[in-house]
Design a protein around this motif. Structure first.
Motif, PDB file in Angstrom:
ATOM      1  N   CYS A 151       0.931  -1.334   0.043  1.00 48.10           N
ATOM      2  CA  CYS A 151       0.079   0.175   0.065  1.00 48.10           C
ATOM      3  C   CYS A 151       0.981   1.002  -0.170  1.00 48.10           C
ATOM      4  O   CYS A 151       0.335   2.419  -0.594  1.00 48.10           O
ATOM      5  CB  CYS A 151      -0.829   0.059   1.170  1.00 48.10           C
ATOM      6  SG  CYS A 151      -2.270  -1.221   1.150  1.00 48.10           S
ATOM      7  N   ASP A 152       2.049   1.282   0.615  1.00 48.45           N
ATOM      8  CA  ASP A 152       2.913   2.237   0.625  1.00 48.45           C
ATOM      9  C   ASP A 152       4.256   2.402  -0.227  1.00 48.45           C
ATOM     10  O   ASP A 152       4.800   3.429  -0.278  1.00 48.45           O
ATOM     11  CB  ASP A 152       3.383   2.343   2.127  1.00 48.45           C
ATOM     12  CG  ASP A 152       2.360   2.391   3.077  1.00 48.45           C
ATOM     13  OD1 ASP A 152       1.380   3.259   2.971  1.00 48.45           O
ATOM     14  OD2 ASP A 152       2.164   1.931   4.235  1.00 48.45           O
ATOM     15  N   TYR A 153       4.366   1.451  -0.814  1.00 45.92           N
ATOM     16  CA  TYR A 153       5.631   1.246  -1.696  1.00 45.92           C
ATOM     17  C   TYR A 153       5.223   0.589  -2.978  1.00 45.92           C
ATOM     18  O   TYR A 153       4.264  -0.331  -3.388  1.00 45.92           O
ATOM     19  CB  TYR A 153       6.710   0.252  -0.998  1.00 45.92           C
ATOM     20  CG  TYR A 153       7.255   0.801   0.253  1.00 45.92           C
ATOM     21  CD1 TYR A 153       8.303   1.680   0.177  1.00 45.92           C
ATOM     22  CD2 TYR A 153       6.516   0.543   1.432  1.00 45.92           C
ATOM     23  CE1 TYR A 153       8.865   2.151   1.348  1.00 45.92           C
ATOM     24  CE2 TYR A 153       6.994   1.222   2.541  1.00 45.92           C
ATOM     25  CZ  TYR A 153       8.312   1.791   2.627  1.00 45.92           C
ATOM     26  OH  TYR A 153       8.690   2.525   3.672  1.00 45.92           O
ATOM     27  N   ARG A 154       5.649   1.390  -4.220  1.00 47.92           N
ATOM     28  CA  ARG A 154       5.604   0.604  -5.624  1.00 47.92           C
ATOM     29  C   ARG A 154       6.617   0.026  -5.666  1.00 47.92           C
ATOM     30  O   ARG A 154       6.995  -0.572  -7.016  1.00 47.92           O
ATOM     31  CB  ARG A 154       5.164   1.635  -6.507  1.00 47.92           C
ATOM     32  CG  ARG A 154       6.290   2.872  -6.713  1.00 47.92           C
ATOM     33  CD  ARG A 154       5.851   3.775  -7.811  1.00 47.92           C
ATOM     34  NE  ARG A 154       5.220   3.169  -8.817  1.00 47.92           N
ATOM     35  CZ  ARG A 154       4.818   4.398  -9.795  1.00 47.92           C
ATOM     36  NH1 ARG A 154       4.671   5.591  -9.588  1.00 47.92           N
ATOM     37  NH2 ARG A 154       4.288   3.653 -11.060  1.00 47.92           N
ATOM     38  N   ALA A 155       8.171  -0.043  -5.059  1.00 48.58           N
ATOM     39  CA  ALA A 155       9.216  -0.755  -5.345  1.00 48.58           C
ATOM     40  C   ALA A 155       9.776  -1.365  -3.901  1.00 48.58           C
ATOM     41  O   ALA A 155       9.830  -0.766  -3.046  1.00 48.58           O
ATOM     42  CB  ALA A 155      10.443   0.456  -5.852  1.00 48.58           C
ATOM     43  N   VAL A 156      10.117  -2.517  -4.304  1.00 46.96           N
ATOM     44  CA  VAL A 156      10.296  -3.260  -3.179  1.00 46.96           C
ATOM     45  C   VAL A 156      11.613  -4.163  -3.577  1.00 46.96           C
ATOM     46  O   VAL A 156      11.580  -4.722  -4.729  1.00 46.96           O
ATOM     47  CB  VAL A 156       9.175  -4.378  -2.542  1.00 46.96           C
ATOM     48  CG1 VAL A 156       9.569  -5.296  -1.553  1.00 46.96           C
ATOM     49  CG2 VAL A 156       7.869  -3.353  -2.098  1.00 46.96           C
ATOM     50  N   LEU A 157      12.636  -4.430  -2.780  1.00 50.50           N
ATOM     51  CA  LEU A 157      13.702  -5.197  -2.663  1.00 50.50           C
ATOM     52  C   LEU A 157      13.416  -6.611  -1.935  1.00 50.50           C
ATOM     53  O   LEU A 157      12.884  -6.417  -0.833  1.00 50.50           O
ATOM     54  CB  LEU A 157      15.112  -4.672  -2.212  1.00 50.50           C
ATOM     55  CG  LEU A 157      15.407  -3.621  -2.947  1.00 50.50           C
ATOM     56  CD1 LEU A 157      16.862  -3.066  -2.415  1.00 50.50           C
ATOM     57  CD2 LEU A 157      15.770  -3.683  -4.586  1.00 50.50           C
ATOM     58  N   LEU A 158      13.301  -7.737  -2.444  1.00 54.54           N
ATOM     59  CA  LEU A 158      13.311  -9.102  -1.935  1.00 54.54           C
ATOM     60  C   LEU A 158      14.514  -9.378  -1.542  1.00 54.54           C
ATOM     61  O   LEU A 158      15.600  -9.393  -2.237  1.00 54.54           O
ATOM     62  CB  LEU A 158      12.892 -10.109  -2.906  1.00 54.54           C
ATOM     63  CG  LEU A 158      11.538  -9.742  -3.533  1.00 54.54           C
ATOM     64  CD1 LEU A 158      11.270 -10.821  -4.821  1.00 54.54           C
ATOM     65  CD2 LEU A 158      10.558  -9.319  -2.617  1.00 54.54           C
ATOM     66  N   ALA A 159      14.913  -9.431  -0.125  1.00 54.90           N
ATOM     67  CA  ALA A 159      16.138  -9.784   0.392  1.00 54.90           C
ATOM     68  C   ALA A 159      17.146 -10.935  -0.180  1.00 54.90           C
ATOM     69  O   ALA A 159      16.567 -11.985  -0.391  1.00 54.90           O
ATOM     70  CB  ALA A 159      16.184 -10.206   2.021  1.00 54.90           C
ATOM     71  N   ASN A 160      18.051 -10.608  -0.660  1.00 55.22           N
ATOM     72  CA  ASN A 160      18.981 -11.597  -1.422  1.00 55.22           C
ATOM     73  C   ASN A 160      18.332 -12.412  -2.655  1.00 55.22           C
ATOM     74  O   ASN A 160      18.640 -13.312  -2.839  1.00 55.22           O
ATOM     75  CB  ASN A 160      19.438 -12.757  -0.376  1.00 55.22           C
ATOM     76  CG  ASN A 160      20.167 -12.296   0.862  1.00 55.22           C
ATOM     77  OD1 ASN A 160      19.683 -11.647   1.842  1.00 55.22           O
ATOM     78  ND2 ASN A 160      21.328 -12.196   0.860  1.00 55.22           N
TER      79      ASN A 160
END
Length: 222
Positions: A151-160
């Motif tokens: 809801c708050d982010y349109r870009a996310v990093l998936l750890a490793n």
């Protein structure tokens, strides 16, 4: 098949090839999806984005049941979890690009703000970046983690693992994923050098005029 669906299939193949040829994802890694009014288009499992056949792209109904094409990416659930929380967005690009993945491996960063405001373009294309905890590829808990921040982010990093970006349409999602990789590259190159960052006032100005919530206003020259 509608003309709209045909065009979207062609776009997915075009952008997939472009991303692959520029080294933004390798082998059979990465996947692309577009939400339709009555379902989904997503790149098939174990396919190379550089060699997509538009007719083989997976067509699913709203529940994720395969209607035509090859078997869908095993990470379909990530796309569904992201877009279910973002009704304003229609497309997802998930990559294993080098620098974004490198940042996802770094310890001691703020998981709610992984990349500093180095350039105006990162603010204009995707804003702040969150990090989800590590789970193995295909683990459905990744979808739960995406749902917590979507809801708050349109870009996310998936750890490793890599990056995943949502946007209003496929073109915007590709541009945001590319800008995320460039920002991650700058971050790695400047790490430890104390670069000059955009000020809070400058970030606020960009968010007001061109931020992700106003993506339709992003200048076409950028």
């Amino acid at each position: 098949m509608s003309a709209k669906e045909h065009d979207l299939r062609e776009q997915i193949a075009y952008f997939g090839r472009s991303l692959f040829e520029r080294g933004l994802t390798a082998g059979s890694s990465g996947n692309i999806s577009v939400r339709l009014d009555d379902g989904w288009l997503i790149t098939p499992t174990n396919c190379c984005l550089g060699n997509l056949d538009p007719t083989h792209i997976s067509r699913l109904d709203q529940q994720g049941n395969l209607l035509s094409g090859n078997a869908p990416s095993k990470e379909l659930f990530l796309h569904q979890a992201f877009l279910r929380k973002r009704p304003q967005d229609k497309a997802i690009v998930h990559l294993h690009s080098t620098y974004a993945t490198a940042v996802s491996c770094l310890p001691d960063l703020n998981p709610m703000d992984m990349l500093p405001p180095l350039t105006p373009y990162s603010i204009m294309r995707f804003g702040k970046v969150a990090l989800t905890p590590y789970h193995r590829p295909g683990d459905k808990r990744l979808g739960d983690e995406i749902a917590k921040v979507a809801c708050d982010y349109r870009a996310v990093l998936l750890a490793n693992h890599g990056s995943i970006v949502a946007a209003k349409d496929l073109e915007a999602a590709v541009y945001a994923a590319e800008e995320l990789e460039e920002t991650a590259k700058l971050f790695i190159l400047l790490h430890g050098l104390r670069p000059r960052l955009l000020t809070a006032e400058q970030v606020d100005e960009l968010n007001r005029d061109y931020g992700p919530q106003n993506a339709d206003n992003t200048p076409s020259c950028c």
